[in-house]
Design an enzyme around this catalytic site. Structure first.
Site, PDB file in Angstrom:
ATOM      1  CE  LYS A 155      -3.610   1.948   2.663  1.00 24.48           C
ATOM      2  NZ  LYS A 155      -4.832   1.749   3.813  1.00 24.48           N
ATOM      3  CE  LYS A 183       4.198  -1.360   8.215  1.00 22.61           C
ATOM      4  NZ  LYS A 183       3.327  -0.762   7.111  1.00 22.61           N
ATOM      5  CG  HIS A 197      -4.411 -36.801  15.800  1.00 23.90           C
ATOM      6  ND1 HIS A 197      -4.741 -37.958  16.465  1.00 23.90           N
ATOM      7  CD2 HIS A 197      -5.398 -36.213  15.129  1.00 23.90           C
ATOM      8  CE1 HIS A 197      -5.673 -38.290  15.736  1.00 23.90           C
ATOM      9  NE2 HIS A 197      -6.288 -37.380  14.901  1.00 23.90           N
ATOM     10  CD  GLU A 247      -2.482  -4.796  11.567  1.00 27.23           C
ATOM     11  OE1 GLU A 247      -2.562  -6.000  10.850  1.00 27.23           O
ATOM     12  OE2 GLU A 247      -1.866  -4.101  11.345  1.00 27.23           O
ATOM     13  N   GLY A 284      -5.038  -2.295   5.190  1.00 27.41           N
ATOM     14  CA  GLY A 284      -4.237  -3.442   4.681  1.00 27.41           C
ATOM     15  C   GLY A 284      -4.952  -4.594   4.981  1.00 27.41           C
ATOM     16  NE  ARG A 285      -6.995  -4.309  11.324  1.00 24.73           N
ATOM     17  CZ  ARG A 285      -6.322  -3.237  11.096  1.00 24.73           C
ATOM     18  NH1 ARG A 285      -5.364  -2.974  10.566  1.00 24.73           N
ATOM     19  NH2 ARG A 285      -6.840  -2.057  11.871  1.00 24.73           N
ATOM     20  CD  GLU A 320       9.145  -5.921   7.460  1.00 30.81           C
ATOM     21  OE1 GLU A 320       8.922  -4.808   6.955  1.00 30.81           O
ATOM     22  OE2 GLU A 320       8.855  -6.361   8.501  1.00 30.81           O
TER      23      GLU A 320
HETATM   24  C1  G6Q Z   1      -2.735  -4.080   7.772  1.00 32.16           C
HETATM   25  C2  G6Q Z   1      -1.577  -3.531   8.331  1.00 32.16           C
HETATM   26  C3  G6Q Z   1      -0.021  -4.200   7.984  1.00 32.16           C
HETATM   27  C4  G6Q Z   1       0.037  -3.769   6.527  1.00 32.16           C
HETATM   28  C5  G6Q Z   1       1.699  -4.349   6.265  1.00 32.16           C
HETATM   29  C6  G6Q Z   1       2.138  -3.951   4.786  1.00 32.16           C
HETATM   30  O1  G6Q Z   1      -3.457  -3.521   8.271  1.00 32.16           O
HETATM   31  O2  G6Q Z   1      -1.359  -2.191   8.363  1.00 32.16           O
HETATM   32  O3  G6Q Z   1      -0.236  -5.682   8.101  1.00 32.16           O
HETATM   33  O4  G6Q Z   1      -0.574  -4.345   5.494  1.00 32.16           O
HETATM   34  O5  G6Q Z   1       2.379  -3.622   7.143  1.00 32.16           O
HETATM   35  O6  G6Q Z   1       2.102  -2.456   4.627  1.00 32.16           O
HETATM   36  P1  G6Q Z   1       2.140  -2.319   3.059  1.00 32.16           P
HETATM   37  O7  G6Q Z   1       1.156  -2.706   2.144  1.00 32.16           O
HETATM   38  O8  G6Q Z   1       2.158  -0.570   2.980  1.00 32.16           O
HETATM   39  O9  G6Q Z   1       3.456  -2.432   2.435  1.00 32.16           O
END
Ligand code: G6Q
Length: 543
Positions: free
Chosen positions: A208, A507, A387, A356, A270-271, A214
């Site tokens: 996003k 982050k 199990h 989250e 994001g989620r 990462e």
């Molecule tokens: C989701 C969070 C988090 C995010 C990641 C990736 O709700 O904010 O999981 O999606 O940190 O972020 P970017 O899409 O900006 O790389």
């Protein structure tokens, strides 16, 4: 305006008193007093069958929970979300994942713009790419067909795509390979490209912000790996990299032509983004038609949530039961137990969605809460979990409400497998609810000293969600069911379910330490003594 404290609300107080009254009542008793309970406490909507009879509730409990929802203004919260109000207050953003699955022709206005046409323009652009990649019209730099798609992203830009790919693998194009790289641990990337030919590999860089450490690290490594396959020819990037982002500037700076960028918007968390362009890898895997069926499933659940009375509303009911256990029984966790191997990543996906969103310690007004918010969600597919950790659910000291998820039909009919699988789901929820008394254990001829060990107290609650078949559409419904359950929980707890300051902190922190680990000169460390020492150790172990 004075905000009512949740714990001062009449329904909350009544629930506390009611809990004291029924907290020891055994499910066995509830079932024997009401012979129809298993048929009565069932909610059927959109082809989803929710059996909630094995919960420690009475009609009075339900009435009070619905009253609590009313007192908390759930209806107006729902309307505000669907309308596009800026309900993510700490980030001053609308929360409109529901617009991602709104059908063409609907209108949802954010800051004076109807967002639905934009959503469909991006979906059409995604479909165009997906058709070309799947059909072989999109070729790589050397003219070879794309056989491998690798999504590079993390958190919300990874968990949805992985979960959906695994869940819908049955519907995927089987002559293609789909992999997902998220972890900054180089192992993740190294293993993902094992035995792949760069000339046949397309990377989807999903971020996003397009600044996540990462993802950007993995994206650069991917570009190096890819370029190496073409003698470093930068012209190859256009054929092997596409981006999904809200940040065109950073995408261009990375070297991806913005013509190959798929846009989404800041009103998609994001989620909550698997239906946006973040779902590009999913769409390439299952095809645009199936992707649209999945969106239709999400939308059907949106409409159910928006319009059904609370008593007949699947997400509302699921959420209120969670509030009941979390805040009145003090249950710490919820186990999600899908009896379908394709849903093996669902618990991981739900962990982010739930924790989250609702892992918050202050109200919307910033006051410290004096009640529990999100429980810990966890789980594994059945029957595997049976199990291992089911032992604790059956005989441990904690109360763990369970969501069992099962399908009437299997996508892979093989002899007796499916009947055996279903028998296990039903047996588990039955055993959890009703247990086994000392008398029953003795009657089995168990020696006296062993009896206590073999007793099951029972009275352990569960929901059973049954759906006819796992399809793109039913997956969409299932995910939206949990999304709206999370929303409802957040509305009751009066928290911002849509920010994630805890994630933002991580982050920022790592960015500070990276140069201290990498510096050739001994850095001046100003952390606490433990962190300083660990950094020194890492520098030493490098040699
Ligand atoms: C989701 C969070 C988090 C995010 C990641 C990736 O709700 O904010 O999981 O999606 O940190 O972020 P970017 O899409 O900006 O790389």
């Amino acid at each position: 305006m004075t905000q009512h404290k949740l714990t001062d609300r009449p329904a909350w107080k009544a629930l506390q008193a009611h809990h004291r009254k029924i907290r020891r009542t055994h499910l066995k008793r509830m079932f024997s007093q009401d012979k129809q309970r298993g048929e009565r406490l069932v909610l059927e909507a959109l082809g989803i069958h929710l059996d909630y009879s094995k919960n420690r509730i009475t009609d009075e409990t339900l009435g009070l929970l619905f009253q609590l929802a009313e007192e908390c203004g759930l209806r107006s919260h729902i309307d505000a979300m669907f309308r596009g109000d800026k309900i993510n207050r700490t980030e001053n953003r609308a929360v409109l994942h529901t617009a991602l699955r709104a059908p063409k022709g609907k209108s949802i206005v954010v800051d004076g713009h109807d967002v639905v046409p934009q959503v469909h323009a991006v979906l059409d652009k995604m479909a165009d790419l997906a058709h070309r990649v799947r059909g072989g019209a999109w070729t790589g730099h050397t003219g070879k067909r794309i056989r491998n798609v690798i999504n590079v992203g993390i958190g919300g830009s990874d968990l949805g795509p992985v979960m959906a790919y695994e869940a819908l693998r049955h519907y995927s194009q089987r002559d293609m390979t789909f992999r997902f790289v998220s972890n900054v641990d180089g192992t993740d990337f190294a293993e993902a490209v094992q035995a792949l030919d760069p000339a046949e590999t397309l990377f989807v860089i999903s971020s996003k912000t397009f600044t996540t450490l990462e993802t950007m690290t993995n994206a650069h490594t991917a570009r190096d790996w890819s370029l190496k396959g073409f003698g470093g020819d930068p012209a190859s990037v256009a054929k092997h990299f596409v981006a999904v982002s809200t940040n065109a500037k950073e995408v261009a700076a990375f070297g991806i032509d913005t013509a190959n960028m798929f846009e989404f918007w800041d009103w998609v968390g994001g989620r909550y983004s698997m239906d946006s362009a973040i779902g590009l890898s999913t769409m390439i895997a299952i095809g645009p038609e199936n992707f649209h069926l999945m969106l239709a499933g999400f939308h059907a659940m949106d409409e159910h949530f928006r319009t059904a009375p609370f008593e007949r509303n699947l997400p509302v009911l699921l959420a209120l039961l969670t509030v009941w256990y979390t805040d009145f029984f003090d249950a710490q966790t919820v186990a999600v137990l899908p009896y379908d191997q394709y849903l093996k990543r669902l618990p991981a996906y739900l962990q982010q969605l739930t924790m989250e969103s609702n892992g918050k310690h202050v109200t919307l007004e910033g006051a410290h809460v004096d009640y529990n918010t999100s429980p810990i969600y966890w789980g594994e597919p059945g029957t595997n979990g049976q199990h291992s950790f089911y032992q604790l659910i059956h005989q441990g000291t904690r109360l763990i409400p369970c969501d069992f998820i099962a399908f009437g039909q299997t996508l892979n009919p093989l002899g007796r497998h499916h009947d055996i699988l279903l028998a296990n789901v039903f047996a588990q929820s039955e055993a959890l609810a009703f247990g086994k008394t000392p008398k029953q254990v003795e009657a089995e001829g168990t020696p006296e000293w062993l009896v206590p060990h073999r007793v099951f107290e029972g009275n352990r609650p569960s929901n059973t969600i049954m759906i006819k078949r796992l399809t793109p559409e039913t997956l969409g419904m299932l995910i939206a069911l949990y999304e709206h359950s999370v929303f409802t929980q957040g509305a009751i707890w009066n928290i911002d379910s849509f920010d994630q300051w805890g994630v933002e902190l991580g982050k920022a922190l790592a960015q500070k330490i990276v140069p201290e680990i990498e510096s050739t000169k001994e850095p001046k460390l100003k952390h606490d003594s433990s962190t300083n020492n660990l950094i020194r150790l890492a520098r030493h172990l490098k040699q």
